[in-house]
Motif scaffolding. Structure first.
Motif, short mmCIF file in Angstrom:
data_model
loop_
_atom_site.label_atom_id
_atom_site.label_comp_id
_atom_site.label_asym_id
_atom_site.label_seq_id
_atom_site.Cartn_x
_atom_site.Cartn_y
_atom_site.Cartn_z
N VAL A 6 0.94 -1.17 0.02
CA VAL A 6 -0.11 0.00 -0.05
C VAL A 6 1.03 1.25 0.13
CG1 VAL A 6 -1.86 1.18 1.02
CG2 VAL A 6 -1.70 -1.20 1.26
N ALA A 7 0.85 1.97 -1.04
CA ALA A 7 1.42 3.26 -0.96
C ALA A 7 0.61 4.30 -0.63
CB ALA A 7 2.25 3.60 -2.61
N ILE A 8 1.02 5.33 0.24
CA ILE A 8 0.08 6.26 0.91
C ILE A 8 0.69 7.64 0.71
CG2 ILE A 8 -1.56 6.95 2.67
CD1 ILE A 8 -1.06 4.03 3.78
N ASN A 9 0.02 8.59 0.00
CA ASN A 9 0.54 10.13 0.15
C ASN A 9 -0.40 10.61 1.23
OD1 ASN A 9 1.63 12.65 -0.38
ND2 ASN A 9 0.91 12.98 -2.53
N THR A 10 0.26 11.12 2.31
CA THR A 10 -0.64 11.58 3.42
C THR A 10 0.22 12.41 4.16
OG1 THR A 10 -1.89 10.88 5.15
CG2 THR A 10 0.07 9.47 4.80
N ILE A 11 -0.66 13.37 5.09
CA ILE A 11 0.12 14.25 6.05
C ILE A 11 0.34 13.33 7.57
CG2 ILE A 11 -0.31 16.24 4.84
CD1 ILE A 11 -2.80 16.73 6.82
N ALA A 12 -0.68 12.27 7.42
CA ALA A 12 -0.62 11.38 8.64
C ALA A 12 0.70 10.64 8.93
CB ALA A 12 -1.80 10.51 8.77
N LYS A 13 0.73 10.34 10.42
CA LYS A 13 2.10 9.51 10.66
C LYS A 13 1.86 8.23 10.48
CE LYS A 13 4.52 13.42 11.81
NZ LYS A 13 5.14 14.25 10.52
N LEU A 14 2.90 7.32 10.28
CA LEU A 14 2.64 5.74 10.20
C LEU A 14 1.96 5.24 11.55
CD1 LEU A 14 2.97 3.40 8.78
CD2 LEU A 14 5.45 3.11 9.88
N PRO A 15 2.41 5.82 12.87
CA PRO A 15 1.53 5.15 13.95
C PRO A 15 0.05 5.31 13.88
CG PRO A 15 3.51 6.29 14.55
CD PRO A 15 3.39 6.63 13.18
N GLN A 16 -0.30 6.46 13.50
CA GLN A 16 -1.79 6.70 13.37
C GLN A 16 -2.50 5.99 12.18
OE1 GLN A 16 -0.99 11.04 12.22
NE2 GLN A 16 -2.67 11.48 13.73
N LEU A 17 -1.88 5.61 11.16
CA LEU A 17 -2.35 4.86 10.19
C LEU A 17 -2.42 3.43 10.47
CD1 LEU A 17 -0.70 6.50 7.07
CD2 LEU A 17 -2.99 6.81 7.80
N THR A 18 -1.30 2.79 11.18
CA THR A 18 -1.03 1.50 11.78
C THR A 18 -2.08 1.19 12.76
OG1 THR A 18 1.23 1.74 11.37
CG2 THR A 18 0.49 -0.02 12.80
N VAL A 19 -2.81 2.23 13.64
CA VAL A 19 -3.71 2.05 14.51
C VAL A 19 -5.04 1.68 13.69
CG1 VAL A 19 -5.17 3.04 16.26
CG2 VAL A 19 -2.63 2.81 16.46
N ALA A 20 -5.27 2.62 12.57
CA ALA A 20 -6.57 2.59 12.15
C ALA A 20 -6.75 1.34 11.19
CB ALA A 20 -6.80 3.75 11.18
N ILE A 21 -5.60 0.95 10.43
CA ILE A 21 -5.80 -0.39 9.60
C ILE A 21 -5.99 -1.58 10.47
CG2 ILE A 21 -4.19 -1.60 8.06
CD1 ILE A 21 -3.08 0.95 6.94
N GLU A 22 -4.95 -1.56 11.74
CA GLU A 22 -4.96 -2.69 12.63
C GLU A 22 -6.48 -2.70 13.15
OE1 GLU A 22 -1.40 -2.65 15.11
OE2 GLU A 22 -0.41 -3.68 13.23
N LYS A 23 -7.03 -1.63 13.38
CA LYS A 23 -8.69 -1.83 13.96
C LYS A 23 -9.52 -2.34 12.84
CE LYS A 23 -8.62 1.77 17.46
NZ LYS A 23 -9.22 3.08 17.81
N ALA A 24 -9.15 -2.09 11.52
CA ALA A 24 -9.93 -2.71 10.67
C ALA A 24 -9.72 -4.29 10.24
CB ALA A 24 -9.62 -1.95 9.14
N GLY A 25 -8.78 -4.60 11.12
CA GLY A 25 -8.50 -6.13 11.19
C GLY A 25 -7.36 -6.58 10.49
N TYR A 26 -6.42 -5.79 10.02
CA TYR A 26 -5.23 -6.07 9.42
C TYR A 26 -3.86 -5.77 9.97
CZ TYR A 26 -8.86 -6.15 5.83
OH TYR A 26 -10.26 -6.42 5.03
N LEU A 27 -2.95 -6.58 9.35
CA LEU A 27 -1.70 -6.34 10.21
C LEU A 27 -0.64 -5.51 9.44
CD1 LEU A 27 0.48 -7.19 12.37
CD2 LEU A 27 0.92 -8.99 11.15
N VAL A 28 -0.36 -4.56 9.99
CA VAL A 28 0.64 -3.52 9.09
C VAL A 28 2.04 -3.96 9.31
CG1 VAL A 28 1.27 -1.30 8.73
CG2 VAL A 28 -1.21 -1.67 9.10
N GLU A 29 3.01 -3.76 8.14
CA GLU A 29 4.22 -4.12 8.10
C GLU A 29 5.09 -2.75 7.62
OE1 GLU A 29 5.47 -7.86 6.62
OE2 GLU A 29 4.20 -8.99 8.18
N ALA A 30 5.69 -2.10 8.19
CA ALA A 30 6.47 -0.93 7.59
C ALA A 30 7.50 -1.34 6.81
CB ALA A 30 7.22 0.02 8.73
N SER A 31 7.62 -0.62 5.67
CA SER A 31 8.67 -1.01 4.68
C SER A 31 9.70 -0.13 4.84
CB SER A 31 7.93 -0.93 2.99
OG SER A 31 6.80 -1.81 2.94
#
Length: 65
Positions: free
Chosen positions: A40-65
């Motif tokens: 997943v490529a994301i162009n955003t002003i948000a920080k990775l920890p915020q995105l990780t929490v949101a995606i994991e709440k949706a039921g997926y596991l995030v791995e930073a690249s």
């Protein structure tokens, strides 16, 4: 632009759920998803920890690249 790997994402509805999770943090984010590689490529002003929490709440596991 940041790139992450999202484990458990395998179909169109999964991609929509991840996109919606990102947009819950930054409604103006641009999200590009490659289901085959689970990247997943994301162009955003948000920080990775915020995105990780949101995606994991949706039921997926995030791995930073």
């Amino acid at each position: 632009m940041m790139e992450i790997t999202v484990r458990g994402m395998s179909c169109g509805p999964c991609a929509r759920a991840v996109t919606n999770a990102v947009h819950s943090v930054d409604p103006n984010a641009e999200v590009e998803i490659d289901l085959e590689t689970k990247r997943v490529a994301i162009n955003t002003i948000a920080k990775l920890p915020q995105l990780t929490v949101a995606i994991e709440k949706a039921g997926y596991l995030v791995e930073a690249s």
